[in-house]
Scaffold this active site. Structure first.
Site, mmCIF file in Angstrom:
data_model
loop_
_atom_site.group_PDB
_atom_site.id
_atom_site.type_symbol
_atom_site.label_atom_id
_atom_site.label_comp_id
_atom_site.label_asym_id
_atom_site.label_seq_id
_atom_site.Cartn_x
_atom_site.Cartn_y
_atom_site.Cartn_z
ATOM 1 N N GLU A 28 -10.953 9.061 11.389
ATOM 2 C CA GLU A 28 -10.005 9.723 10.490
ATOM 3 C C GLU A 28 -8.813 8.812 10.213
ATOM 4 O OE1 GLU A 28 -9.887 14.367 11.091
ATOM 5 O OE2 GLU A 28 -9.679 13.358 13.036
ATOM 6 N N TYR A 60 11.155 20.039 -8.470
ATOM 7 C CA TYR A 60 9.845 20.054 -7.818
ATOM 8 C C TYR A 60 9.070 18.761 -8.012
ATOM 9 C CZ TYR A 60 8.845 22.154 -12.400
ATOM 10 O OH TYR A 60 8.794 22.437 -13.735
ATOM 11 N N GLU A 80 -0.668 20.537 12.268
ATOM 12 C CA GLU A 80 0.515 21.313 12.630
ATOM 13 C C GLU A 80 1.761 20.418 12.582
ATOM 14 O OE1 GLU A 80 -2.921 23.370 14.778
ATOM 15 O OE2 GLU A 80 -2.398 21.329 14.191
ATOM 16 N N LYS A 105 -6.997 20.797 5.080
ATOM 17 C CA LYS A 105 -7.747 19.600 5.453
ATOM 18 C C LYS A 105 -9.207 19.855 5.068
ATOM 19 C CE LYS A 105 -8.335 16.430 9.344
ATOM 20 N NZ LYS A 105 -7.993 16.172 10.757
#
Length: 126
Positions: A28, A60, A80, A105
């Site tokens: 990853e 934004y 997290e 994810k």
């Protein structure tokens, strides 16, 4: 979050995509993968509505640039942790009272078919 969001307006960015190298596995970190971010911000938009000036609200576009920089930046093991860093970016704007951040994810290393893996954090200005 409903208490604050019930009394303030919301600015929402959904489906913001960026490539990052987050995860606990070596592959990853090496190969990277796409992450999708949704943010909902509690903001009083009345000043901007009165002045019609972007400086009186949350830009934004600029916020999205900063969020993507975090996703593309320093790798972390857990989404997290990534979600917390993104919430910190949102709350860095003095106009944001509260932020809800969801990190998806979609390429998570799961051996089974799945639609989504995500973590949602809600953070309020101290």
């Amino acid at each position: 979050m409903t208490e604050t969001f019930g009394s303030l307006d919301r600015i929402t960015v959904r489906g913001l995509r960026a490539r990052g190298r987050h995860g606990v596995f070596d592959f990853e970190r090496r190969e990277g993968q796409e992450f999708v971010v949704d943010v909902v911000l509690a903001v009083d938009t009345r000043p901007a509505a009165r002045t019609d000036d972007v400086s009186d609200t949350v830009d934004y576009g600029e916020l999205s640039d900063r969020l993507v920089a975090v996703v593309e930046g320093e790798p972390v093991n857990l989404i997290e942790t990534l979600a917390q860093r993104l919430a910190d970016v949102c709350l860095a704007s003095p106009r944001v009272v509260e932020a809800e951040v969801t990190v998806h994810k979609p390429e998570a290393p799961i051996r089974h078919r799945f639609d989504d893996v995500s973590v949602t954090v809600s953070r309020r200005r101290a």
